[in-house]
Design a protein around this motif. Structure first.
Motif, PDB file in Angstrom:
ATOM      1  N   TRP A 153      44.712   3.454 -11.031  1.00 18.82           N
ATOM      2  CA  TRP A 153      44.943   2.772  -9.766  1.00 18.82           C
ATOM      3  C   TRP A 153      44.875   3.675  -8.546  1.00 18.82           C
ATOM      4  O   TRP A 153      44.449   3.241  -7.468  1.00 18.82           O
ATOM      5  CB  TRP A 153      46.292   2.049  -9.783  1.00 18.82           C
ATOM      6  N   ILE A 154      45.284   4.925  -8.656  1.00 16.98           N
ATOM      7  CA  ILE A 154      45.268   5.799  -7.469  1.00 16.98           C
ATOM      8  C   ILE A 154      43.846   6.024  -6.966  1.00 16.98           C
ATOM      9  O   ILE A 154      43.566   5.806  -5.781  1.00 16.98           O
ATOM     10  CB  ILE A 154      45.995   7.127  -7.763  1.00 16.98           C
ATOM     11  N   PRO A 155      42.893   6.443  -7.816  1.00 16.23           N
ATOM     12  CA  PRO A 155      41.516   6.562  -7.314  1.00 16.23           C
ATOM     13  C   PRO A 155      40.907   5.211  -6.949  1.00 16.23           C
ATOM     14  O   PRO A 155      40.116   5.124  -6.004  1.00 16.23           O
ATOM     15  CB  PRO A 155      40.766   7.220  -8.474  1.00 16.23           C
ATOM     16  N   PHE A 156      41.269   4.163  -7.668  1.00 16.39           N
ATOM     17  CA  PHE A 156      40.729   2.837  -7.366  1.00 16.39           C
ATOM     18  C   PHE A 156      41.186   2.382  -5.972  1.00 16.39           C
ATOM     19  O   PHE A 156      40.381   1.923  -5.158  1.00 16.39           O
ATOM     20  CB  PHE A 156      41.190   1.827  -8.417  1.00 16.39           C
ATOM     21  N   ASN A 157      42.468   2.520  -5.677  1.00 14.89           N
ATOM     22  CA  ASN A 157      42.981   2.128  -4.367  1.00 14.89           C
ATOM     23  C   ASN A 157      42.423   3.006  -3.248  1.00 14.89           C
ATOM     24  O   ASN A 157      42.215   2.543  -2.123  1.00 14.89           O
ATOM     25  CB  ASN A 157      44.506   2.186  -4.357  1.00 14.89           C
ATOM     26  N   THR A 158      42.184   4.267  -3.557  1.00 19.08           N
ATOM     27  CA  THR A 158      41.572   5.161  -2.579  1.00 19.08           C
ATOM     28  C   THR A 158      40.159   4.709  -2.246  1.00 19.08           C
ATOM     29  O   THR A 158      39.747   4.690  -1.080  1.00 19.08           O
ATOM     30  CB  THR A 158      41.552   6.606  -3.107  1.00 19.08           C
ATOM     31  N   VAL A 187      51.695  -5.539   2.037  1.00 24.98           N
ATOM     32  CA  VAL A 187      52.197  -4.922   3.270  1.00 24.98           C
ATOM     33  C   VAL A 187      52.382  -3.419   3.077  1.00 24.98           C
ATOM     34  O   VAL A 187      51.921  -2.600   3.890  1.00 24.98           O
ATOM     35  CB  VAL A 187      53.538  -5.559   3.698  1.00 24.98           C
ATOM     36  N   VAL A 188      53.035  -3.043   1.993  1.00 28.00           N
ATOM     37  CA  VAL A 188      53.329  -1.629   1.736  1.00 28.00           C
ATOM     38  C   VAL A 188      52.050  -0.837   1.487  1.00 28.00           C
ATOM     39  O   VAL A 188      51.871   0.267   2.022  1.00 28.00           O
ATOM     40  CB  VAL A 188      54.288  -1.496   0.531  1.00 28.00           C
ATOM     41  N   GLN A 189      51.133  -1.375   0.690  1.00 33.42           N
ATOM     42  CA  GLN A 189      49.898  -0.658   0.383  1.00 33.42           C
ATOM     43  C   GLN A 189      49.038  -0.466   1.629  1.00 33.42           C
ATOM     44  O   GLN A 189      48.422   0.596   1.801  1.00 33.42           O
ATOM     45  CB  GLN A 189      49.120  -1.412  -0.702  1.00 33.42           C
ATOM     46  N   ASN A 190      48.998  -1.460   2.488  1.00 32.34           N
ATOM     47  CA  ASN A 190      48.274  -1.331   3.752  1.00 32.34           C
ATOM     48  C   ASN A 190      48.859  -0.196   4.575  1.00 32.34           C
ATOM     49  O   ASN A 190      48.137   0.645   5.117  1.00 32.34           O
ATOM     50  CB  ASN A 190      48.359  -2.655   4.520  1.00 32.34           C
ATOM     51  N   LEU A 191      50.171  -0.160   4.672  1.00 29.63           N
ATOM     52  CA  LEU A 191      50.851   0.879   5.448  1.00 29.63           C
ATOM     53  C   LEU A 191      50.574   2.270   4.885  1.00 29.63           C
ATOM     54  O   LEU A 191      50.238   3.204   5.621  1.00 29.63           O
ATOM     55  CB  LEU A 191      52.354   0.600   5.454  1.00 29.63           C
ATOM     56  N   ILE A 192      50.697   2.417   3.580  1.00 28.13           N
ATOM     57  CA  ILE A 192      50.499   3.721   2.936  1.00 28.13           C
ATOM     58  C   ILE A 192      49.059   4.199   3.104  1.00 28.13           C
ATOM     59  O   ILE A 192      48.810   5.395   3.311  1.00 28.13           O
ATOM     60  CB  ILE A 192      50.863   3.646   1.443  1.00 28.13           C
ATOM     61  N   SER A 193      48.093   3.285   3.056  1.00 23.31           N
ATOM     62  CA  SER A 193      46.682   3.677   3.157  1.00 23.31           C
ATOM     63  C   SER A 193      46.346   4.249   4.533  1.00 23.31           C
ATOM     64  O   SER A 193      45.318   4.918   4.689  1.00 23.31           O
ATOM     65  CB  SER A 193      45.777   2.468   2.868  1.00 23.31           C
ATOM     66  N   ARG A 194      47.189   4.003   5.538  1.00 19.43           N
ATOM     67  CA  ARG A 194      46.915   4.438   6.902  1.00 19.43           C
ATOM     68  C   ARG A 194      47.560   5.789   7.258  1.00 19.43           C
ATOM     69  O   ARG A 194      47.303   6.306   8.340  1.00 19.43           O
ATOM     70  CB  ARG A 194      47.428   3.377   7.889  1.00 19.43           C
ATOM     71  N   SER A 246      47.152   8.844   6.080  1.00 21.60           N
ATOM     72  CA  SER A 246      46.186   9.934   6.189  1.00 21.60           C
ATOM     73  C   SER A 246      44.865   9.508   5.568  1.00 21.60           C
ATOM     74  O   SER A 246      44.853   8.854   4.518  1.00 21.60           O
ATOM     75  CB  SER A 246      46.708  11.192   5.492  1.00 21.60           C
ATOM     76  N   VAL A 247      43.765   9.877   6.217  1.00 20.18           N
ATOM     77  CA  VAL A 247      42.443   9.580   5.672  1.00 20.18           C
ATOM     78  C   VAL A 247      42.076  10.616   4.618  1.00 20.18           C
ATOM     79  O   VAL A 247      41.549  10.295   3.546  1.00 20.18           O
ATOM     80  CB  VAL A 247      41.383   9.562   6.792  1.00 20.18           C
ATOM     81  N   GLU A 248      42.361  11.882   4.916  1.00 12.82           N
ATOM     82  CA  GLU A 248      41.983  12.981   4.024  1.00 12.82           C
ATOM     83  C   GLU A 248      42.864  13.061   2.783  1.00 12.82           C
ATOM     84  O   GLU A 248      42.473  13.632   1.765  1.00 12.82           O
ATOM     85  CB  GLU A 248      42.041  14.321   4.764  1.00 12.82           C
ATOM     86  N   HIS A 249      44.078  12.523   2.871  1.00  9.02           N
ATOM     87  CA  HIS A 249      45.035  12.670   1.770  1.00  9.02           C
ATOM     88  C   HIS A 249      45.490  11.319   1.231  1.00  9.02           C
ATOM     89  O   HIS A 249      46.649  11.149   0.866  1.00  9.02           O
ATOM     90  CB  HIS A 249      46.246  13.484   2.238  1.00  9.02           C
ATOM     91  N   ARG A 250      44.573  10.366   1.180  1.00  8.66           N
ATOM     92  CA  ARG A 250      44.940   9.046   0.684  1.00  8.66           C
ATOM     93  C   ARG A 250      45.390   9.096  -0.779  1.00  8.66           C
ATOM     94  O   ARG A 250      46.321   8.402  -1.169  1.00  8.66           O
ATOM     95  CB  ARG A 250      43.751   8.088   0.813  1.00  8.66           C
ATOM     96  N   GLY A 251      44.711   9.895  -1.572  1.00 14.54           N
ATOM     97  CA  GLY A 251      45.085   9.993  -2.980  1.00 14.54           C
ATOM     98  C   GLY A 251      46.518  10.465  -3.131  1.00 14.54           C
ATOM     99  O   GLY A 251      47.285   9.905  -3.919  1.00 14.54           O
ATOM    100  N   LYS A 252      46.893  11.484  -2.359  1.00 17.35           N
ATOM    101  CA  LYS A 252      48.272  11.985  -2.412  1.00 17.35           C
ATOM    102  C   LYS A 252      49.243  10.923  -1.915  1.00 17.35           C
ATOM    103  O   LYS A 252      50.358  10.799  -2.441  1.00 17.35           O
ATOM    104  CB  LYS A 252      48.399  13.257  -1.582  1.00 17.35           C
ATOM    105  N   SER A 253      48.841  10.177  -0.884  1.00 13.86           N
ATOM    106  CA  SER A 253      49.721   9.126  -0.352  1.00 13.86           C
ATOM    107  C   SER A 253      49.983   8.053  -1.407  1.00 13.86           C
ATOM    108  O   SER A 253      51.129   7.650  -1.624  1.00 13.86           O
ATOM    109  CB  SER A 253      49.094   8.494   0.900  1.00 13.86           C
ATOM    110  N   PHE A 254      48.903   7.596  -2.071  1.00 16.60           N
ATOM    111  CA  PHE A 254      49.084   6.592  -3.118  1.00 16.60           C
ATOM    112  C   PHE A 254      49.824   7.184  -4.318  1.00 16.60           C
ATOM    113  O   PHE A 254      50.604   6.483  -4.983  1.00 16.60           O
ATOM    114  CB  PHE A 254      47.739   6.023  -3.560  1.00 16.60           C
ATOM    115  N   GLY A 255      49.594   8.467  -4.594  1.00 16.56           N
ATOM    116  CA  GLY A 255      50.327   9.118  -5.673  1.00 16.56           C
ATOM    117  C   GLY A 255      51.814   9.189  -5.383  1.00 16.56           C
ATOM    118  O   GLY A 255      52.650   8.916  -6.251  1.00 16.56           O
TER     119      GLY A 255
END
Length: 420
Positions: A120-125, A335-342, A344-353
């Protein structure tokens, strides 16, 4: 606005592959509830531990898969690993059913959770990279709709096999045949994903419209860290609270509403399917409202719905209320996933992790506490505690969003009054 201007051309085909990955999402949990209560007669604590190990495996892999996602060139290969790992886990659980091994179920569910992080982390990224920021929740909603289609197809296959064979044989290899079929479907999905998805096609947008110069302003950095800390703690507590009751809904259904497995499956199926089919429209709604407002509304409705669920003994009303409850949870997750995705662009994987880690930490503890409440207080205790805590967390949710929102790399529109 056309779909091609909101998403990359390959997003739809990428998301549709999830249909194969999600065939076992619904009926596997139900079969585990049924099997452990009928064949193994586990306690509430033992049942909670099954799902705790699943979340712990997810949390463990999330500690490093977010970092790997941001570093590797091919996120599709990580999705492939996740698909194959999940497929193997289905076979482990199937074998555990044959040998009536609770330990085997524990191992299978741990493996299932562990490879979720790879999946899911790479998929959501990739979804974040292939969608405009103002349509991000809609994209995540399309993901849930694909999962819903797979869930329904898998449930039809799984329950057809189960209900047709359970009255004619006691051989678990036949009764639970749909479990390894889901494993094979995950193998196929992983191969199809790596052959289909073009990672070079992404949507590039300008960063925070407020031009805050986040990386150079120390005060904004502190506010960002404070916001991340607050929302992480709230997510930890919220998921601890949510998982107090969630693992016991099926058990409550079988013990209080109906003990007939076929009828129970028909009661529970709409809850899993309807919310996911509605997810794209829910995503569009989430994209139009303020996140703090969305979280507040979903928390209140969710608490009220849970109260009515434990105060009915009618299976039809139970099914309607459960459908509403699951839909509300789905909306809150968007709502939460939208917020987390915003963040950082460069560190989205870490954010979702990080999101998976904090949510997982709460989900590890919650089922154990819920199991203890079920065993030593009453079967409604996990739900009552969940209602109280959910309402108490609303102010903290709102505060964390207010603090973090101005610091996001991809900001929200300044005003949306005309849309709401």
């Amino acid at each position: 606005m056309s779909e091609n201007s909101r998403f990359t051309p390959d997003l739809r085909s990428m998301i549709n592959i999830l249909i194969y990955n999600s065939l076992g999402f619904f009926f596997l949990d139900f079969l585990v509830y049924y099997y452990t209560s009928q064949e193994l007669t586990v306690t509430g604590l033992q049942l909670g531990l099954i799902f705790t190990l699943n979340i712990f495996g997810n949390m463990l892999s999330s500690t490093f898969t977010g970092y790997i996602t941001d570093k590797v060139k091919s996120k599709s290969k990580m999705v492939l690993i996740g698909s194959f790992g999940r497929g193997i886990a289905y076979f482990v659980i199937y074998i555990a059913f044959f040998y009536a091994s609770l330990l085997g179920i524990y191992i299978g569910y741990f493996c299932l959770g562990f490879f979720v992080g790879f999946f899911w982390i790479p998929f959501n990224t990739l979804i974040s990279q292939k969608s405009r920021k103002d349509n991000r929740s809609e994209a995540f909603g399309k993901r849930e709709a694909a999962v819903g289609r797979g869930l329904v197809i898998g449930a039809v296959i799984g329950f057809t096999i189960f209900n047709f064979t359970v009255n004619y044989t006691d051989n678990p290899l036949i009764i639970y045949l749909a479990i390894p079929l889901s494993g094979l479907a995950n193998f196929y999905a992983g191969i199809k994903f790596i052959r289909t998805v073009d990672e070079s096609i992404i949507i590039s947008e300008s960063t925070n419209s407020n031009n805050k110069q986040i990386t150079s302003n120390k005060k904004i950095k502190k506010n960002l860290l404070l916001g991340i800390f607050l929302i992480s703690v709230v997510l930890l507590l919220a998921n601890m609270n949510g998982s107090l009751a969630r693992p016991f809904l099926n058990k409550y259904l079988l013990e209080v509403i109906t003990s007939e497995p076929f009828l129970a499956s028909m009661v529970y199926l709409p809850a899993g399917a309807v919310s996911m089919f509605l997810a794209p429209k829910l995503g569009e709604l989430v994209d139009r409202i303020k996140p703090e407002l969305g979280i507040s509304i979903t928390s209140i409705i969710g608490a009220v719905t849970t109260w009515f669920i434990i105060n009915t003994d009618n299976y039809f009303i139970f099914s309607i209320l459960l459908t509403i409850d699951v839909t509300i949870v789905q909306t809150a997750n968007l709502v939460v996933q939208n917020l987390i995705s915003r963040i950082s662009v460069e560190h989205r994987g870490k954010s979702f992790g990080a999101l998976q880690i904090f949510m997982g930490s709460g989900n590890v503890v919650g089922p154990i506490l819920g199991g203890l409440a079920w065993d030593y207080i009453s079967i409604t205790a996990p739900f009552i505690i969940s209602i109280i805590v959910e309402l108490c967390l609303i102010p903290f949710y709102v505060l964390s969003v207010i603090v973090i929102k101005p610091q996001l790399k991809e900001g929200f529109k300044a005003e949306i009054k005309e849309d709401f």
